[in-house]
Design an enzyme around this catalytic site. Structure first.
Site, PDB file in Angstrom:
ATOM      1  N   SER A 138       0.851  -1.187   0.000  1.00 24.08           N
ATOM      2  CA  SER A 138       0.000   0.000   0.000  1.00 24.08           C
ATOM      3  C   SER A 138       0.893   1.245   0.000  1.00 24.08           C
ATOM      4  O   SER A 138       1.695   1.416  -0.915  1.00 24.08           O
ATOM      5  CB  SER A 138      -0.951  -0.040   1.200  1.00 24.08           C
ATOM      6  OG  SER A 138      -1.966   0.916   1.060  1.00 24.08           O
ATOM      7  N   HIS A 195      -7.952  -5.108  -1.146  1.00 26.57           N
ATOM      8  CA  HIS A 195      -6.686  -4.464  -0.798  1.00 26.57           C
ATOM      9  C   HIS A 195      -5.926  -5.244   0.272  1.00 26.57           C
ATOM     10  O   HIS A 195      -4.698  -5.319   0.245  1.00 26.57           O
ATOM     11  CB  HIS A 195      -6.944  -3.045  -0.312  1.00 26.57           C
ATOM     12  CG  HIS A 195      -5.708  -2.241  -0.103  1.00 26.57           C
ATOM     13  ND1 HIS A 195      -4.878  -1.875  -1.143  1.00 26.57           N
ATOM     14  CD2 HIS A 195      -5.152  -1.728   1.030  1.00 26.57           C
ATOM     15  CE1 HIS A 195      -3.863  -1.163  -0.670  1.00 26.57           C
ATOM     16  NE2 HIS A 195      -4.009  -1.067   0.646  1.00 26.57           N
TER      17      HIS A 195
END
Length: 675
Positions: free
Chosen positions: A525, A640
């Site tokens: 991320s 994610h």
């Protein structure tokens, strides 16, 4: 090739066509990339041993910190023979338990996940979210605990940021709602968030709007109601560095009034017995606590009750058993302290060692609380505490085939490029000698006020068992040392984060632990941005890179996924001064022909609705065009955070670490030596 002029600068984007995930050529390219990466990973020598060891480490019996409501305890349990955690309820601390929700039964392929869950104050209802493909997008449901029935009426779509907050009567809750209109661009949706109230049994489509949309997609909107149902708080957050808090007296009615309007400051508010307790970094970068009457909450009446600690950052506060339970970070490790409701110190809670805890959870008027603890070498434990006496006892512990005494953990400090002192943890096999060539995995994040602390990570165990060094650098941009630390690594100061990371690699080599070609870097991320910047700014410092679900095109990041919500953290290319900073470090735009980049394993997910996978695709494609060794692995039916099935986590970990063992030349024969 797309060539554009932005703020007078030429910007090249040769792989913009890879942004359109639905296009057939892009789908074909993705399939070929994933198949090629998996074929190469499948035959790596260490993979079989790693997969076996991860099976032992990832399938575990564990319990989360319980949430107490109406005399019942709610918690998640994992099992050695189940893919997903199961939500349980127990009648009291020692009572019988039963299954409430088992996500393992929700879909044949295991791709529907449990999201947020919130029990009502009487413990008889549960609001919870289901997340298809483990993505952020969610649908809210309500379970009746006595009957076991899930309501067919109380079904709310658009629950991506829901976080239900129940009223005192337990017959309704406040929540954040997003429209599901596909015509609204994903990057603009956060600006459409509304705070609504849902009364059980009513039509969700008619839920009244309590606080309308901000219209600003860089903001978050949240709400919570005090336990007694009297005070409703609405927060408008602008990134991770400032927010506004409004309140309304639900008994008296009337409009919302501003409690705190943040100007480069954050505020967190809890109400108890008509008093407000406010944690803030206003005028105190390490945070402090104020108290004020809820009837007269004007700023001039706030009284500081817990002053700022100049040597430790206040991470959080709860009210348990009539005391303030304060969670601090001192040099990136947890301290738990108790204080009276007037802020007078009571005691520091003894922890099992140097490590990490999420703080004490419990109810304001009940003596018993619970807290977790783990460290790099200690699996997670749950402890029960009497707030009145301070006595603690272990309530649950994760049992894994790992001998804690087989490892050593040390904290070192090194200078960054500008001389700033940076903390770093090193995890090694006990008695490991410096030989100047030790395979090393350097991990970092450096953003969003998120701290990297000593916490047990099953994934690193085989790497360390085999003689590798696991290093975690506490980079600027995180929250380890308060607001100033965060501010020094965001916006126009983001380059500090990359400098801190490069300095960590240089220190590891200069100190005799390893050398550049034996250092791998890993981040996901915002941490994916970190390692992307690291490998394009200093390719000579690293021998391998693992980059997961990253941001890499910083010129266009704000146009995709949840990108606009991160503008307060990064800035936006729509502003000239921000553009100059972003374009200068944007990893995608720094790739150059003729440079020898370290081999890269890129980990992506096909349903990531937070950070758009276009970043991973474009970056890998450009590296490959310039002859770099770049592999793209795409997790199917995953968001994610990746797939939440244990078997898929094992497969990805086996791929990741077999890649590292191969590229760093780490001998796998030590795997399992710490059983």
């Amino acid at each position: 090739m797309v060539q554009e002029s932005q703020h007078g600068a030429d910007v090249s984007d040769p792989f913009r066509w890879l942004e359109d995930e639905k296009a057939k050529p892009v789908q074909e390219w993705m399939s070929a990339q994933d198949a090629g990466a998996r074929a190469r990973l499948a035959v790596l020598p260490a993979r079989e041993l790693l997969e076996k060891r991860f099976h032992e480490l990832f399938y575990s019996e564990a319990i989360s910190v319980p949430v107490k409501r109406g005399g019942r305890l709610f918690y998640l349990r994992t099992f050695k023979d189940r893919e997903k955690a199961i939500l349980y309820v127990r009648e009291g601390a020692e009572g019988a338990e039963r299954v409430l929700l088992d996500p393992n039964q929700w879909s044949a392929d295991g791709t529907v996940s449990l999201g947020t869950w919130s029990p009502s104050w009487d413990g008889k209802k549960l609001a919870f979210a289901k997340k298809p493909n483990a993505a952020d997008e969610a649908i809210l449901y309500v379970l009746d605990l006595d009957s076991g029935a899930i309501s067919e009426t109380d079904v709310i779509a658009g629950a991506k940021y829901a976080h239900p907050s129940w009223n005192a009567s337990s017959n309704g809750f406040f929540y954040a709602w997003l429209p599901t209109d596909a015509a609204i661009p994903a990057s603009e949706r956060p600006g459409y968030t509304e705070i609504r109230f849902h009364k059980l049994g009513s039509d969700p489509a008619k839920d009244p709007v309590i606080r309308g949309r901000t219209g600003d997609p860089s903001t978050f909107l949240n709400a919570h109601l005090s336990r007694d149902g009297r005070f409703l708080f609405v927060e408008v957050a602008r990134g991770w560095n400032e927010n506004d808090v409004y309140m309304r007296d639900e008994r008296e009615g009337g409009d919302f009034v501003p409690l705190a309007l943040g100007k480069d400051a954050l505020y967190s508010v809890q109400a108890w017995k008509d008093q407000l307790f406010i944690v803030t970094n206003e005028g105190a970068p390490n945070y402090r606590v104020f108290k004020v009457s809820a009837g007269h909450p004007e700023r001039q009446d706030w009284k500081e009750i817990v002053p700022e600690d100049p040597k430790a950052a206040l991470e959080g506060m709860s009210i348990v058993g009539g005391q303030l339970a304060l969670t601090y970070l001192r040099d990136a490790s947890t301290e738990l302290r108790l204080a009276t409701l007037d802020g007078a110190p009571v005691r520091t809670v003894a922890l099992p060692g140097i490590g990490t805890s999420g703080g004490i959870a419990g109810l304001e008027d009940e003596d018993d609380g619970y807290f977790d603890f783990s460290s790099f070498a200690t699996t997670r434990e749950i402890h029960r505490i009497s707030i009145g006496t301070g006595a603690t006892s272990r309530w649950a512990k994760v049992e894994l085939p790992v001998k804690a005494d087989a490892f050593e953990v040390q904290q070192v400090f090194y200078p960054s490029k500008d001389g700033t002192r940076i903390s770093m943890f090193l995890v090694t096999r006990k008695g490991l000698l410096k030989d100047g060539a030790r395979p090393t995995l350097l991990y970092g994040y450096g953003g969003f006020n998120i701290s990297q602390t000593p916490i047990f990570k099953a994934g690193i165990i085989p790497f360390v068992e085999a003689g590798g060094i696991y290093a975690v650098a506490n980079l600027r941009g995180g929250g380890e040392y308060g607001t100033k630390w965060h501010d020094a690594g965001r916006g126009h100061f983001k380059q500090n984060v990359f400098d801190d990371f490069a300095a960590a690699a240089e220190w590891l080599a200069k100190s005799g632990y390893t050398r550049a070609e034996k250092i791998a870097i890993y981040g996901g991320s915002n941490g994916g941005l970190l390692v992307g910047a690291a490998m394009t700014q200093h390719p000579e410092l690293y021998g391998a890179v693992v980059c997961a679900v990253p941001l890499l095109d910083m010129v266009r990041y704000h146009l995709f996924g949840s990108g606009r919500t991160w503008i307060p953290e990064y800035g936006t290319a729509e502003k000239e001064d921000d553009f100059k900073v972003l374009h200068a470090y944007s990893p995608y735009h720094r790739i150059k022909a003729g440079v020898r980049y370290p081999p890269l394993l890129m980990l992506s997910a096909d349903h990531d609705d937070r950070v758009d996978p276009m970043h991973a695709r474009k970056f890998v494609a450009l590296l490959q065009e310039h002859g770099a060794d770049a592999w793209l692995r795409i997790e199917a039916n995953a968001g994610h955070g990746g797939a939440d099935q244990t078997k898929k986590s094992i497969e990805q970990a086996a791929d990741l670490y077999s890649f590292l063992f191969e590229k760093l030349g780490l001998d796998p024969k030590g795997i399992g030596s710490a059983r």
